[in-house]
Design a protein around this motif. Structure first.
Motif, PDB file in Angstrom:
ATOM      1  N   VAL A   1       0.883  -1.099   0.028  1.00  0.00           N
ATOM      2  CA  VAL A   1      -0.109  -0.022   0.003  1.00  0.00           C
ATOM      3  C   VAL A   1       1.005   1.358  -0.094  1.00  0.00           C
ATOM      4  O   VAL A   1       0.662   2.165  -0.729  1.00  0.00           O
ATOM      5  N   THR A   2       1.826   1.280   0.806  1.00  0.00           N
ATOM      6  CA  THR A   2       2.802   2.435   0.792  1.00  0.00           C
ATOM      7  C   THR A   2       3.406   2.591  -0.441  1.00  0.00           C
ATOM      8  O   THR A   2       3.382   3.780  -0.978  1.00  0.00           O
ATOM      9  N   ASN A   3       4.019   1.635  -1.088  1.00  0.00           N
ATOM     10  CA  ASN A   3       4.536   1.977  -2.431  1.00  0.00           C
ATOM     11  C   ASN A   3       3.520   2.439  -3.578  1.00  0.00           C
ATOM     12  O   ASN A   3       3.972   3.203  -4.169  1.00  0.00           O
ATOM     13  N   VAL A   4       2.369   1.899  -3.557  1.00  0.00           N
ATOM     14  CA  VAL A   4       1.248   2.245  -4.478  1.00  0.00           C
ATOM     15  C   VAL A   4       0.981   3.746  -4.183  1.00  0.00           C
ATOM     16  O   VAL A   4       0.970   4.649  -5.218  1.00  0.00           O
ATOM     17  N   ARG A   5       0.961   4.309  -3.036  1.00  0.00           N
ATOM     18  CA  ARG A   5       0.668   5.583  -2.608  1.00  0.00           C
ATOM     19  C   ARG A   5       2.047   6.542  -3.302  1.00  0.00           C
ATOM     20  O   ARG A   5       1.692   7.629  -3.665  1.00  0.00           O
ATOM     21  N   ARG A   6       3.068   6.217  -3.060  1.00  0.00           N
ATOM     22  CA  ARG A   6       4.265   6.860  -3.554  1.00  0.00           C
ATOM     23  C   ARG A   6       4.456   6.881  -5.030  1.00  0.00           C
ATOM     24  O   ARG A   6       4.812   7.877  -5.570  1.00  0.00           O
ATOM     25  N   TYR A   7       4.440   5.700  -5.641  1.00  0.00           N
ATOM     26  CA  TYR A   7       4.948   5.472  -6.951  1.00  0.00           C
ATOM     27  C   TYR A   7       3.798   5.451  -8.172  1.00  0.00           C
ATOM     28  O   TYR A   7       4.229   5.443  -9.216  1.00  0.00           O
ATOM     29  N   PHE A   8       2.709   5.312  -7.648  1.00  0.00           N
ATOM     30  CA  PHE A   8       1.627   4.873  -8.832  1.00  0.00           C
ATOM     31  C   PHE A   8       0.437   5.902  -8.536  1.00  0.00           C
ATOM     32  O   PHE A   8      -0.516   5.893  -7.787  1.00  0.00           O
ATOM     33  N   PRO A   9       0.454   6.805  -9.491  1.00  0.00           N
ATOM     34  CA  PRO A   9      -0.841   7.783  -9.677  1.00  0.00           C
ATOM     35  C   PRO A   9      -2.058   6.949 -10.059  1.00  0.00           C
ATOM     36  O   PRO A   9      -1.963   6.155 -10.776  1.00  0.00           O
ATOM     37  N   LYS A  10      -3.110   7.416  -9.497  1.00  0.00           N
ATOM     38  CA  LYS A  10      -4.395   6.525  -9.653  1.00  0.00           C
ATOM     39  C   LYS A  10      -4.865   6.755 -11.261  1.00  0.00           C
ATOM     40  O   LYS A  10      -5.696   5.923 -11.788  1.00  0.00           O
ATOM     41  N   SER A  11      -4.419   7.902 -11.777  1.00  0.00           N
ATOM     42  CA  SER A  11      -4.609   8.350 -13.178  1.00  0.00           C
ATOM     43  C   SER A  11      -4.036   6.928 -14.253  1.00  0.00           C
ATOM     44  O   SER A  11      -4.386   7.095 -15.339  1.00  0.00           O
ATOM     45  N   ILE A  12      -3.183   6.250 -13.871  1.00  0.00           N
ATOM     46  CA  ILE A  12      -2.681   5.205 -14.851  1.00  0.00           C
ATOM     47  C   ILE A  12      -3.373   3.965 -14.701  1.00  0.00           C
ATOM     48  O   ILE A  12      -3.635   3.216 -13.595  1.00  0.00           O
TER      49      ILE A  12
ATOM     50  N   ASP B   1      -5.571  -3.273 -11.887  1.00  0.00           N
ATOM     51  CA  ASP B   1      -6.978  -3.307 -11.703  1.00  0.00           C
ATOM     52  C   ASP B   1      -7.230  -2.426 -10.613  1.00  0.00           C
ATOM     53  O   ASP B   1      -6.461  -1.843  -9.941  1.00  0.00           O
ATOM     54  N   PRO B   2      -8.473  -1.762 -10.823  1.00  0.00           N
ATOM     55  CA  PRO B   2      -9.176  -0.737  -9.902  1.00  0.00           C
ATOM     56  C   PRO B   2      -8.915  -1.211  -8.298  1.00  0.00           C
ATOM     57  O   PRO B   2      -8.550  -0.073  -7.354  1.00  0.00           O
ATOM     58  N   ASP B   3      -8.661  -2.599  -8.065  1.00  0.00           N
ATOM     59  CA  ASP B   3      -8.748  -2.849  -6.729  1.00  0.00           C
ATOM     60  C   ASP B   3      -7.059  -2.541  -6.253  1.00  0.00           C
ATOM     61  O   ASP B   3      -6.794  -2.467  -5.026  1.00  0.00           O
ATOM     62  N   PHE B   4      -6.133  -2.345  -7.280  1.00  0.00           N
ATOM     63  CA  PHE B   4      -4.848  -1.784  -7.014  1.00  0.00           C
ATOM     64  C   PHE B   4      -4.806  -0.950  -5.910  1.00  0.00           C
ATOM     65  O   PHE B   4      -3.727  -0.827  -5.026  1.00  0.00           O
ATOM     66  N   TRP B   5      -5.589  -0.029  -6.040  1.00  0.00           N
ATOM     67  CA  TRP B   5      -5.626   1.268  -5.133  1.00  0.00           C
ATOM     68  C   TRP B   5      -6.327   0.941  -3.867  1.00  0.00           C
ATOM     69  O   TRP B   5      -6.636   2.021  -3.165  1.00  0.00           O
ATOM     70  N   GLN B   6      -7.225  -0.087  -3.937  1.00  0.00           N
ATOM     71  CA  GLN B   6      -8.336  -0.244  -2.871  1.00  0.00           C
ATOM     72  C   GLN B   6      -7.818  -1.299  -1.961  1.00  0.00           C
ATOM     73  O   GLN B   6      -8.641  -2.135  -1.500  1.00  0.00           O
ATOM     74  N   GLY B   7      -6.518  -1.330  -1.698  1.00  0.00           N
ATOM     75  CA  GLY B   7      -5.990  -2.295  -0.601  1.00  0.00           C
ATOM     76  C   GLY B   7      -5.623  -3.778  -1.183  1.00  0.00           C
ATOM     77  O   GLY B   7      -5.128  -4.441  -0.118  1.00  0.00           O
ATOM     78  N   GLN B   8      -5.638  -4.003  -2.471  1.00  0.00           N
ATOM     79  CA  GLN B   8      -4.976  -4.995  -3.186  1.00  0.00           C
ATOM     80  C   GLN B   8      -3.986  -4.835  -4.120  1.00  0.00           C
ATOM     81  O   GLN B   8      -4.194  -5.153  -5.377  1.00  0.00           O
ATOM     82  N   PRO B   9      -2.962  -4.208  -3.756  1.00  0.00           N
ATOM     83  CA  PRO B   9      -2.115  -3.685  -4.601  1.00  0.00           C
ATOM     84  C   PRO B   9      -1.145  -4.711  -5.058  1.00  0.00           C
ATOM     85  O   PRO B   9       0.267  -5.102  -4.680  1.00  0.00           O
ATOM     86  N   GLU B  10      -1.577  -5.593  -5.942  1.00  0.00           N
ATOM     87  CA  GLU B  10      -0.950  -6.638  -6.676  1.00  0.00           C
ATOM     88  C   GLU B  10      -0.998  -6.650  -8.201  1.00  0.00           C
ATOM     89  O   GLU B  10      -1.798  -5.935  -8.783  1.00  0.00           O
ATOM     90  N   ILE B  11      -0.052  -6.975  -8.790  1.00  0.00           N
ATOM     91  CA  ILE B  11       0.167  -7.257 -10.326  1.00  0.00           C
ATOM     92  C   ILE B  11       0.440  -8.745 -10.759  1.00  0.00           C
ATOM     93  O   ILE B  11       1.115  -9.344 -10.166  1.00  0.00           O
ATOM     94  N   HIS B  12      -0.976  -9.096 -11.420  1.00  0.00           N
ATOM     95  CA  HIS B  12      -0.488 -10.485 -12.073  1.00  0.00           C
ATOM     96  C   HIS B  12      -0.651 -10.405 -13.618  1.00  0.00           C
ATOM     97  O   HIS B  12      -1.196  -9.486 -14.389  1.00  0.00           O
ATOM     98  N   ASP B  13       0.391 -11.101 -14.227  1.00  0.00           N
ATOM     99  CA  ASP B  13       0.349 -11.199 -15.854  1.00  0.00           C
ATOM    100  C   ASP B  13       1.097 -12.515 -16.100  1.00  0.00           C
ATOM    101  O   ASP B  13       2.081 -12.880 -15.295  1.00  0.00           O
ATOM    102  N   PRO B  14       0.412 -13.185 -17.086  1.00  0.00           N
ATOM    103  CA  PRO B  14       0.974 -14.355 -17.387  1.00  0.00           C
ATOM    104  C   PRO B  14       2.598 -14.404 -17.703  1.00  0.00           C
ATOM    105  O   PRO B  14       3.383 -15.208 -17.412  1.00  0.00           O
ATOM    106  N   ARG B  15       2.980 -13.465 -18.456  1.00  0.00           N
ATOM    107  CA  ARG B  15       4.384 -13.102 -18.794  1.00  0.00           C
ATOM    108  C   ARG B  15       5.300 -12.854 -17.578  1.00  0.00           C
ATOM    109  O   ARG B  15       6.432 -13.271 -17.513  1.00  0.00           O
TER     110      ARG B  15
END
Length: 113
Positions: A19-30, A47-61
């Motif tokens: 959550v702290t990294n999301v607030r610092r490095y990821f603007p909600k506009s992206i 995903d929209p949940d990325f900013w709502q307490g589920q700061p995860e990135i999933h991608d098959p690659r």
């Protein structure tokens, strides 16, 4: 920033950003970020949940890259820390973290140390 691998079960592996990294490095506009994985460059949707307490990135690659690293076999047991280094606007380089907690520098010809 230091992030950790995250398993959703069934072999699906991604990154837990925190959550702290999301607030610092990821603007909600992206909605998409670019990840540099060694020689591979991919775009991952947030995903929209990325900013709502589920700061995860999933991608098959991303999952395939994580499994191809020396982390193979360790990913489902405990989260593995990785360095996620800003490389430009909405772009990050992902690399393993050494035992002392610093990103392992990769030697590249012509690159400044």
């Amino acid at each position: 920033m230091v992030v950790k691998t995250h398993s959703k079960g069934y072999g699906a592996i991604g990154l837990h950003i925190g959550v702290t990294n999301v607030r610092r490095y990821f603007p909600k506009s992206i909605a998409v970020i670019e990840l540099q994985l060694d020689h591979l460059q991919i775009q991952c949707g947030l995903d929209p949940d990325f900013w709502q307490g589920q700061p995860e990135i999933h991608d098959p690659r991303l999952c395939a890259w994580l499994e191809s690293k020396h982390l193979h076999g360790k990913l489902n047991r405990n989260p593995i820390p990785l360095a996620m280094i800003p490389e430009g606007e909405n772009s990050f380089r992902l690399q393993p973290v050494s035992l002392n907690g610093h990103a392992r520098a990769k030697q590249a010809s012509g690159a400044a140390a």
